[in-house]
Scaffold this motif. Structure first.
Motif, mmCIF file in Angstrom:
data_model
loop_
_atom_site.group_PDB
_atom_site.id
_atom_site.type_symbol
_atom_site.label_atom_id
_atom_site.label_comp_id
_atom_site.label_asym_id
_atom_site.label_seq_id
_atom_site.Cartn_x
_atom_site.Cartn_y
_atom_site.Cartn_z
ATOM 1 N N TYR A 67 45.398 52.663 -26.912
ATOM 2 C CA TYR A 67 46.660 51.989 -27.303
ATOM 3 C C TYR A 67 47.253 51.590 -27.737
ATOM 4 O O TYR A 67 46.676 52.406 -28.800
ATOM 5 C CB TYR A 67 45.812 50.388 -26.809
ATOM 6 N N GLU A 293 52.089 52.093 -19.673
ATOM 7 C CA GLU A 293 51.942 50.888 -18.953
ATOM 8 C C GLU A 293 51.992 49.371 -19.545
ATOM 9 O O GLU A 293 51.326 48.946 -20.809
ATOM 10 C CB GLU A 293 50.945 50.860 -18.007
ATOM 11 N N LEU A 294 52.556 48.592 -19.325
ATOM 12 C CA LEU A 294 51.972 46.904 -19.929
ATOM 13 C C LEU A 294 52.110 46.248 -18.836
ATOM 14 O O LEU A 294 52.437 45.631 -17.764
ATOM 15 C CB LEU A 294 54.316 46.493 -20.331
ATOM 16 N N ASP A 295 50.830 45.862 -19.571
ATOM 17 C CA ASP A 295 50.203 44.861 -18.271
ATOM 18 C C ASP A 295 51.010 42.911 -18.092
ATOM 19 O O ASP A 295 50.943 42.678 -19.570
ATOM 20 C CB ASP A 295 48.626 44.589 -19.144
ATOM 21 N N LEU A 296 51.550 42.886 -17.351
ATOM 22 C CA LEU A 296 52.041 40.893 -17.149
ATOM 23 C C LEU A 296 51.571 40.808 -16.437
ATOM 24 O O LEU A 296 51.693 39.494 -15.836
ATOM 25 C CB LEU A 296 53.842 41.798 -17.214
ATOM 26 N N GLY A 297 49.933 40.454 -16.368
ATOM 27 C CA GLY A 297 48.862 39.959 -15.499
ATOM 28 C C GLY A 297 49.109 40.320 -14.416
ATOM 29 O O GLY A 297 48.416 41.031 -13.511
ATOM 30 N N ARG A 299 51.056 41.948 -12.394
ATOM 31 C CA ARG A 299 52.007 43.189 -12.859
ATOM 32 C C ARG A 299 52.032 43.730 -13.581
ATOM 33 O O ARG A 299 51.835 43.407 -14.875
ATOM 34 C CB ARG A 299 53.737 42.018 -12.428
ATOM 35 N N ALA A 300 51.912 45.190 -13.366
ATOM 36 C CA ALA A 300 52.657 46.119 -14.367
ATOM 37 C C ALA A 300 54.127 47.259 -14.249
ATOM 38 O O ALA A 300 54.513 47.481 -13.523
ATOM 39 C CB ALA A 300 51.285 47.109 -14.617
ATOM 40 N N THR A 302 55.715 49.880 -15.583
ATOM 41 C CA THR A 302 55.989 51.581 -15.960
ATOM 42 C C THR A 302 56.848 52.649 -16.872
ATOM 43 O O THR A 302 57.955 52.351 -16.018
ATOM 44 C CB THR A 302 54.207 52.694 -14.525
ATOM 45 N N VAL A 341 50.902 47.938 -25.033
ATOM 46 C CA VAL A 341 50.657 49.238 -24.373
ATOM 47 C C VAL A 341 49.290 49.519 -24.027
ATOM 48 O O VAL A 341 49.147 50.504 -24.618
ATOM 49 C CB VAL A 341 52.035 49.465 -24.220
ATOM 50 N N THR A 342 49.260 50.488 -22.812
ATOM 51 C CA THR A 342 48.536 51.509 -22.411
ATOM 52 C C THR A 342 49.222 52.545 -22.588
ATOM 53 O O THR A 342 49.806 52.713 -21.040
ATOM 54 C CB THR A 342 47.510 50.990 -21.417
#
Length: 502
Positions: A67, A293-297, A299-300, A302, A341-342
């Motif tokens: 992360y 990868e950005l997690d937007l709930g 939706r992701a 990449t 982000v991951t």
């Protein structure tokens, strides 16, 4: 005598009666023991049902999941370059607004800058005029010098004639001395003319310096006038905007921050062991591919990138290395500096390795293999990576079957009944019909029988209907759900516990 004889006969009859009763009891107990022994089946060796799979060589590309945080390596502080009042503020000069290169952001009152520019132009014109005057003066001085040189030649010629006339007696010494005095005066005048020329040339050099200084002042004035208009040097997004129409700003006042959205990178930390995986043989950091990868709930987002560099030093208290990954993004990216982000970083490829479930190996890398007699043996492998619920191993015997879940009751030497896709094809000692010998306590062997679906369901129903302990019932049901079932178990279930040994 008759009394003694009768007593002796009675004792004999009593002994015979007791012996007969004892013999009868012995026969009864012996008969019951034989019947119980005949009714109870011989004890068999306990066999556990286990799931197995085959060790196959693979090529694995491990992925390190960490992360990190997004940051921009190209930021610009928008500061006022001159003093004055803000007379124009662009509509795009707002937090989060995107601007293009060259867009006008702010305009400071240019009156003072324009006055300074006019003064600089006047000073340059004056310096150039003085330079031109000095150049004309040196021309006149050179002409006077040339005339003085001609007069000097004439005076020398006249002095020579007077001396010749003196030698012949046609002139007097007074005339000769007058000519010498005139020659000396001309030579003195010639020196003055030379000094005037030198002075004029130095003055021209000073005038050239004044002209150059005036030009520099003019350029500064022009730049000051240009600085009254603040324009975006590159396309980006505005942040920390602090400007109001009519506000008076001073030199170097911070007005906003311009962030380049295409110059993003991810900062993250790896442990020392993880960091060593991304070094080549020479100890240099490899350009490993990275997915961010950005997690937007629901939706992701990449984006891709690659490892770029490591931090110059290790911060106090840190135990690993801080790395930076350059991202391949455009102006329309949704990523922003500060996003959490991951990152999935691809490690160098591992070849000729095995990937097994994590439950199949203990912490020391020990796993259970099946031998030709369906018994367990222990093997120690080398753990290379832990990838979630799987482990990548080296130094394993490819082609052998292994237990996919190492249960506490399993150990080396135990007899097992393998289940799974590789249960019927891996071990040696299995015949071509899918049957395996099962060792019994009496030294014999019993084959495993394949059941048709109807018969299997009937046996399972019988087990569920009987009052059997849950643990034992689960074990029996596990055996019945296997590909093959021991014949002795089938006989016991179908014959109500009186099945014969096959």
């Amino acid at each position: 005598m008759r009394f003694l004889a009768r007593g002796l006969v009675g004792l004999i009859l009593l002994a015979i009666t007791v012996g007969a009763v004892g013999f009868g009891v012995w026969r009864l107990v012996d008969t019951l023991s034989v019947e119980e022994t005949r009714r109870r089946p011989p004890v068999e060796e306990r066999s556990y049902s286990v799931n197995v799979a085959r060790l196959e060589p693979e090529t694995v590309v491990p992925v390190t999941v960490v992360y990190g945080q997004i940051r921009s390596w190209r930021n610009l502080e928008v500061r006022a370059s001159s003093e004055g009042r803000l007379v124009e503020v662009s509509q795009t000069f707002r937090d989060g607004e995107a601007v293009r290169a060259g867009d006008l952001l702010l305009k400071i009152d240019p009156a003072d800058a324009q006055s300074g520019l006019l003064d600089a132009k006047a000073a340059l014109a004056d310096a150039e005029a003085q330079k031109a005057e000095a150049e004309e003066a040196i021309g006149a001085a050179e002409q006077e010098l040339e005339a003085a040189r001609k007069q000097l030649e004439l005076r020398r010629s006249s002095l020579d004639r007077q001396r010749q006339l003196l030698d012949r007696g046609y002139a007097t010494m007074v005339q000769v001395e007058q000519e010498e005095l005139s020659l000396a005066a001309i030579e003195q005048s010639l020196g003055s003319r030379l000094q005037s020329i030198i002075t004029a040339r130095k003055k021209i050099e000073r005038m050239e310096l004044n002209v150059e200084r005036a030009r520099i002042t003019l350029r500064d004035a022009e730049r000051t006038l240009e600085d009254t208009e603040l324009r975006a040097p590159f396309a980006g997004t505005l942040d920390q905007v602090d400007a109001t129409l009519g506000r008076r700003v001073g030199t170097n006042d911070a007005l906003a921050v311009l962030i380049d959205p295409t110059a993003l990178e991810a900062s993250f930390t790896l442990s020392t062991a993880e960091f060593s995986r991304f070094l080549d043989d020479a100890g240099r950091l490899i350009k490993a591919p990275v997915k961010v990868e950005l997690d937007l709930g629901g939706r992701a987002i990449t984006v891709t990138g690659h490892l770029d560099r490591a931090a110059a030093r290790v911060a106090e208290g840190d135990a690993g290395r801080q790395l930076f990954a350059t991202l391949e993004v455009g102006e329309a990216t949704i990523l922003r500096p500060g996003d959490f982000v991951t990152l999935r970083v691809e490690e160098p490829t591992l070849t000729n390795v095995a990937r097994v479930p994590a439950a199949a190996v203990n912490a020391a890398g020990e796993m259970l293999l099946l031998d030709a007699d369906q018994r367990l043996e222990e093997h120690k492998a080398r753990i290379l990576r832990r990838l979630g619920d799987e482990i990548v191993l080296a130094d394993v015997p490819f082609g052998r079957s292994y237990v996919t879940e190492r249960l506490p009751q399993l150990g080396a030497g135990l007899k097992v009944s393998p289940r799974g896709a590789d249960a019927g094809s891996a071990p040696e000692g299995q015949d071509g019909q899918g049957r395996r010998p099962v060792a019994e306590s009496g030294g014999g062997a019993q084959e495993l029988v394949a059941l048709d679906p109807a018969r299997r369901e009937a046996l399972i129903a019988k087990v569920n209907s009987r009052p059997i302990p849950d643990e034992r019932k689960a074990e029996i049901l596990g055996i019945l759900k296997g590909d093959s079932v021991p014949r002795s178990l089938i006989d016991r279930l179908e014959n109500g516990g009186r099945g014969q040994r096959g």
